[in-house]
Design an enzyme around this catalytic site. Structure first.
Site, PDB file in Angstrom:
ATOM      1  N   LYS A  13       1.905  -6.706 -30.807  1.00  0.00           N
ATOM      2  CA  LYS A  13       2.453  -5.993 -29.660  1.00  0.00           C
ATOM      3  C   LYS A  13       3.842  -5.937 -29.796  1.00  0.00           C
ATOM      4  O   LYS A  13       4.565  -4.833 -29.562  1.00  0.00           O
ATOM      5  CB  LYS A  13       2.175  -6.641 -28.310  1.00  0.00           C
ATOM      6  CG  LYS A  13       0.465  -7.161 -28.311  1.00  0.00           C
ATOM      7  CD  LYS A  13      -0.438  -6.164 -27.978  1.00  0.00           C
ATOM      8  CE  LYS A  13      -1.690  -6.840 -27.814  1.00  0.00           C
ATOM      9  NZ  LYS A  13      -2.876  -5.447 -27.752  1.00  0.00           N
ATOM     10  N   TRP A  21     -10.011  -9.709 -21.782  1.00  0.00           N
ATOM     11  CA  TRP A  21      -9.496 -10.781 -22.804  1.00  0.00           C
ATOM     12  C   TRP A  21      -9.876 -12.288 -22.029  1.00  0.00           C
ATOM     13  O   TRP A  21     -10.305 -13.110 -22.925  1.00  0.00           O
ATOM     14  CB  TRP A  21      -8.026 -10.752 -23.263  1.00  0.00           C
ATOM     15  CG  TRP A  21      -8.081  -9.541 -23.837  1.00  0.00           C
ATOM     16  CD1 TRP A  21      -7.399  -8.453 -23.360  1.00  0.00           C
ATOM     17  CD2 TRP A  21      -8.474  -8.928 -25.190  1.00  0.00           C
ATOM     18  NE1 TRP A  21      -7.616  -7.129 -24.449  1.00  0.00           N
ATOM     19  CE2 TRP A  21      -8.415  -7.625 -25.291  1.00  0.00           C
ATOM     20  CE3 TRP A  21      -9.468  -9.662 -25.957  1.00  0.00           C
ATOM     21  CZ2 TRP A  21      -8.760  -7.008 -26.482  1.00  0.00           C
ATOM     22  CZ3 TRP A  21      -9.929  -8.850 -27.044  1.00  0.00           C
ATOM     23  CH2 TRP A  21      -9.652  -7.475 -27.529  1.00  0.00           C
ATOM     24  N   ASP A  41      -2.642 -17.251 -23.268  1.00  0.00           N
ATOM     25  CA  ASP A  41      -2.571 -16.274 -24.149  1.00  0.00           C
ATOM     26  C   ASP A  41      -1.513 -15.116 -23.919  1.00  0.00           C
ATOM     27  O   ASP A  41      -1.349 -14.574 -22.957  1.00  0.00           O
ATOM     28  CB  ASP A  41      -4.086 -15.534 -24.185  1.00  0.00           C
ATOM     29  CG  ASP A  41      -4.189 -14.153 -25.075  1.00  0.00           C
ATOM     30  OD1 ASP A  41      -3.112 -13.939 -25.852  1.00  0.00           O
ATOM     31  OD2 ASP A  41      -5.065 -13.573 -25.362  1.00  0.00           O
TER      32      ASP A  41
END
Length: 365
Positions: free
Chosen positions: A193, A101, A169
């Site tokens: 999540k 990511w 992030d």
């Protein structure tokens, strides 16, 4: 059918109490005679839902008054572009590369400004967090990925960036433990999540970082923080139901001790699983101590032959699913298995996983 223990990296398991409450309100929410799915986002029925959700974010994360809380769409992947498009001033940013990511964020940022990758853990397949004590330079911002879902690593410290805004992030660790929002310029997180079903992205941004005029020419209206901040996340139709669900999850977090309560719960689960892995002669964790995620735990068996390892991994995942322990397949870049143990996963689920792992090891050594 009984509920399974869902170890998916996302979308992930949600608190059962939240699902039951939402189910009970599916046809009639707050006495309106309609589902939230049917409400106009500009109606008096919906206004308190999004307002309460924002208030809970601010309360649970101690968000300072000079920060905006936004509910956007497009996931963290859209934020990879919005961050450089909106925060660009001098035209250069610093990124730390800690996995998939991070690499995606770096690639997107390079379309809009110059990127310095100031540290990376790719030399060891991203199994650790590199040490970045202090960042100096002519940077518009410094970007880190706080928790690395695929590699199972987590920043246990924050780099000193001085006056340079720190951007993170936090998709896979948001509200898993207390976080000092004031140390960041921007925190963004996909909800799927720890916060809600997929569909909404939480963005917490310091007001002075929202540009009056976009530094990137012809930037799409939907990618401008100013537009969303001025519109109270209502410039267009927001993901109404997902925001409603986030509000319910946030109430559940509050009822269970807030961020501090989640940290206690999560460290207990992670410690139980890592202790087993570290003392096993059949399994081992892939992330190094000092960098280990409390949300995502990748692990391998002792089998080193690629074909044999692939076969035993498939056998493990299938056998676990038969026991009600689902979505344990590891990412292809790491291999093996991965247990994602987000907020909604309880200690009992982790204990059931460890008991199964012990049984599987004894039968397959």
């Amino acid at each position: 059918m009984n509920r399974v223990y869902n170890f998916s990296a996302g979308p992930s398991q949600l608190p059962e109490e939240v699902l039951k409450e939402a189910a009970a309100e599916m046809l009639d929410c707050n006495g309106t005679g309609q589902s939230v799915m049917e409400m106009s986002h500009r109606s008096k029925a919906y206004e308190p839902i999004i307002a309460e959700c924002e208030a809970l974010v601010r309360e649970l994360m101690n968000v300072p008054e000079n920060y905006k809380v936004l509910f956007l769409q497009g996931g963290a992947s859209t934020q990879f572009a919005m961050i450089p498009m909106n925060l660009k001033k001098k035209g250069k940013a610093a990124y730390v590369n800690t996995g998939v990511w991070s690499k995606k964020a770096i690639a997107e940022a390079k379309k809009y400004l110059d990127v310095d990758v100031i540290a990376s853990s790719d030399d060891k397949n991203f199994c650790y967090i590199p040490k970045v004590e202090k960042v100096t330079g002519d940077y518009d911002y410094v970007h880190i990925t706080l928790n690395n879902t695929i590699m199972g690593t987590h920043w246990e410290y924050l780099p000193d960036t001085g006056d340079i805004p720190l951007v993170t992030d936090a998709s896979s660790c948001i509200l898993s433990e207390p976080l000092d929002v004031s140390k960041f310029g921007v925190i963004y997180a996909g909800a799927q999540k720890n916060l809600a079903p997929a569909g909404v992205t939480l963005v917490i941004i310091r007001e002075d970082l929202i540009p009056e005029t976009m530094p990137v020419e012809n930037a799409p209206t939907m990618l401008q923080y100013k537009i969303h901040a001025e519109g109270g996340s209502m410039y267009n139709t927001p993901p109404c139901y997902t925001i409603y669900m986030m509000g319910k999850v946030l109430k559940w977090i509050k009822a269970n001790g807030g961020a501090e309560g989640m940290a206690k719960r999560n460290y207990e689960k992670a410690e139980y699983l890592y202790n087993y892995l570290d003392n096993s002669d059949y399994y081992h964790a892939t992330a190094e101590k000092g960098s280990r995620s409390i949300m995502n735990v990748p692990f391998l068996t002792k089998e080193t032959d690629p074909d044999a390892a692939s076969a035993i991994n498939k056998k493990f995942v299938a056998a676990a699913a038969a026991e009600g322990l689902v979505n344990l397949a590891g990412h292809r870049l790491v291999g093996g298995m991965r247990a994602s143990i987000y907020n909604a996963m309880d200690l009992e689920g982790v204990k059931k996983l460890v008991a199964f792992m012990d049984k599987f090891a004894a039968e397959n050594k």
